[in-house]
Design an enzyme around this catalytic site. Structure first.
Site, mmCIF file in Angstrom:
data_model
loop_
_atom_site.group_PDB
_atom_site.id
_atom_site.type_symbol
_atom_site.label_atom_id
_atom_site.label_comp_id
_atom_site.label_asym_id
_atom_site.label_seq_id
_atom_site.Cartn_x
_atom_site.Cartn_y
_atom_site.Cartn_z
ATOM 1 N N ARG A 1 -4.030 -26.764 27.063
ATOM 2 C CA ARG A 1 -3.746 -25.336 27.157
ATOM 3 C C ARG A 1 -4.496 -24.527 26.103
ATOM 4 N NH1 ARG A 1 2.795 -25.950 27.558
ATOM 5 N NH2 ARG A 1 2.958 -25.860 29.830
ATOM 6 N N THR B 1 3.855 1.719 -1.074
ATOM 7 C CA THR B 1 4.542 1.866 -2.366
ATOM 8 C C THR B 1 3.601 2.431 -3.428
ATOM 9 O OG1 THR B 1 5.954 0.016 -1.775
ATOM 10 C CG2 THR B 1 5.873 0.592 -4.108
ATOM 11 N N HIS C 1 -0.806 -6.436 9.581
ATOM 12 C CA HIS C 1 -0.948 -4.999 9.813
ATOM 13 C C HIS C 1 -2.388 -4.710 10.236
ATOM 14 C CE1 HIS C 1 0.812 -1.117 9.885
ATOM 15 N NE2 HIS C 1 -0.029 -0.602 8.997
ATOM 16 N N ASP D 1 0.165 -9.264 3.591
ATOM 17 C CA ASP D 1 -1.066 -8.823 4.268
ATOM 18 C C ASP D 1 -2.303 -8.928 3.370
ATOM 19 O OD1 ASP D 1 0.737 -8.164 6.226
ATOM 20 O OD2 ASP D 1 0.702 -6.011 5.815
ATOM 21 N N GLY E 1 0.809 -1.222 0.000
ATOM 22 C CA GLY E 1 0.000 0.000 0.000
ATOM 23 C C GLY E 1 0.841 1.271 0.000
HETATM 24 O O1 F6P Z 1 3.320 -5.396 5.650
HETATM 25 C C1 F6P Z 1 3.948 -6.601 5.911
HETATM 26 C C2 F6P Z 1 4.257 -6.722 7.366
HETATM 27 O O2 F6P Z 1 4.884 -7.962 7.525
HETATM 28 C C3 F6P Z 1 3.068 -6.566 8.309
HETATM 29 O O3 F6P Z 1 2.290 -7.730 8.374
HETATM 30 C C4 F6P Z 1 3.767 -6.212 9.592
HETATM 31 O O4 F6P Z 1 2.934 -5.455 10.427
HETATM 32 C C5 F6P Z 1 4.937 -5.390 9.129
HETATM 33 O O5 F6P Z 1 5.163 -5.727 7.785
HETATM 34 C C6 F6P Z 1 6.199 -5.612 9.908
HETATM 35 O O6 F6P Z 1 7.139 -4.701 9.461
HETATM 36 P P1 F6P Z 1 8.706 -4.762 9.749
HETATM 37 O O7 F6P Z 1 9.292 -5.784 8.834
HETATM 38 O O8 F6P Z 1 9.161 -3.386 9.417
HETATM 39 O O9 F6P Z 1 8.877 -5.148 11.158
#
Ligand code: F6P
Length: 367
Positions: A170, A113, A179, A135, A111
């Protein structure tokens, strides 16, 4: 005249990026006789002229590789840390694009980009983008490459967590990336048979989650798997966020905003597990899948998708059709104007068929 194409990967890496680079590159070079230059580490490569020649040799043998041979970063053209300050380097990018005598630039990313590519389009560059992210939250495309691989990894993890949750009676709370979208947790939760799935689009009540787990105990199943998206929030947090955002909009800036979900992901999951332990009397453990979900070789489906989208990008460039993202639509691809994609997030509609099916097999969403 031979067309000269620049290519970069930006944002978090994703399985299938190299397959897409190969798809763009081979189609541009072998099929259309174009020339290709790679820019390293996202938009920063364009600012600092960090280039990488891309020919047959570099494109060979990368189809199955995870990550990106070009390197990536989350740097934005208009807000780039440079020499101790954050600067708008859009003009520098435009100047370098012309200095390299590029005819077009292909940006592979999620998104963020798409938004950055739109800025460069408005600054006069010929841009084409591809949608990648685990995502699956890029608007206007059925799917993004990287999602299928991550879905497989997260599903495999849930499968493995089942046997240990079952043996120890458990609760296992497994945090899944995504995200602010719940596609990955929802998909893996369904495929892995999670008992509870929590996603950002459906705020949950901890009491309802605990009630679902207690019902399972009454049915003779004293263990549960809770698949929680990293951006999932409780109803109380959701209401507090909405109220605070409304106040902020009214201009009452002094109001202290609750933290936005992405800042405290793991904390929230740990707290959820503690509360479930207290409410159910069962022991709870937390597994955070994290960057495992982005690593390693892409699935066959992602390799096919990335190759389809990459070669379609080459076709668009050959036709001099710029300012678009190559979207997947069924078996076909569609060129979607960047201004229809940028700034939008594709979240899970709460009445999505996947949600409906999960509910029918008895999965709780904690609502
Ligand atoms: O957008 C891909 C993603 O893996 C998300 O799922 C996650 O929140 C984020 O990137 C993690 O980012 P970074 O690699 O900067 O920790």
């Amino acid at each position: 005249m031979t067309q000269h194409i620049g290519i970069l990967t930006s944002g978090g890496d994703s399985p299938g990026l190299n397959a897409a680079i190969r798809g763009v590159g081979k189609a541009c070079m072998a099929h259309y006789g174009m020339r290709l230059t790679g820019f390293r580490d996202g938009f920063r490569g364009l600012v600092e002229n960090r280039t990488m020649p891309l020919g047959g040799e570099q494109l060979s043998g990368i189809l199955t590789l995870g990550g990106t041979i070009l390197g990536t970063s989350r740097d934005k053209p208009h807000k780039m840390p440079m020499d101790g300050e954050v600067r708008d380097l859009t003009e520098q990018i435009v100047a370098n694009y012309h200095a390299h005598q590029l005819d077009a630039l292909v940006c592979l990313g999620g998104g963020g980009t798409q938004k950055n590519a739109l800025r460069l389009l408005r600054a006069g560059l010929n841009v084409v983008t591809l949608p990648k992210t685990i995502d699956n939250d890029v608007a206007m495309t059925d799917i993004t490459f990287g999602f299928d691989t991550a879905l497989g990894i997260a599903t495999d993890a849930i499968d493995r967590l089942h046997s240990t949750a079952h043996s120890h009676h458990r609760i296992i709370v497994v945090e899944i990336m995504g995200h602010r979208a719940g596609w990955l947790a929802l998909g893996a939760g369904i495929a892995g048979g999670a008992d509870v799935i929590l996603i950002p689009e459906i705020p949950y009540r901890v009491d309802d989650v605990a009630a679902a787990i207690r019902r399972r105990v009454e049915q003779g199943k004293p263990f549960s798997i809770v698949a929680v998206a990293e951006g999932a929030i409780s109803r109380e947090e959701h209401d507090a966020l909405l109220a605070a955002r409304a106040l902020k909009k009214e201009g009452k800036k002094r109001v202290s905003l609750p933290q936005e979900p992405e800042i405290v992901y793991a904390d929230r999951t740990l707290t959820l597990a503690k509360r479930l332990e207290a409410l159910t009397g069962l022991e709870a453990r937390v597994t955070i899948l994290g960057h495992l979900q982005r690593g390693g070789t892409p699935s066959a489906a992602d390799r096919i998708l990335a190759t389809r989208l990459g070669t379609a990008a080459a076709d668009l460039i050959a036709a001099r059709q710029y300012g678009v993202m190559v979207a997947a639509r069924g078996e076909a691809t569609r060129a979607v104007p960047l201004d229809e994609v940028a700034g939008k997030v594709k979240t899970v509609p709460p009445d999505h068929p996947w949600v409906a099916s999960a509910r029918r097999v008895g999965t709780s969403f904690g609502d």
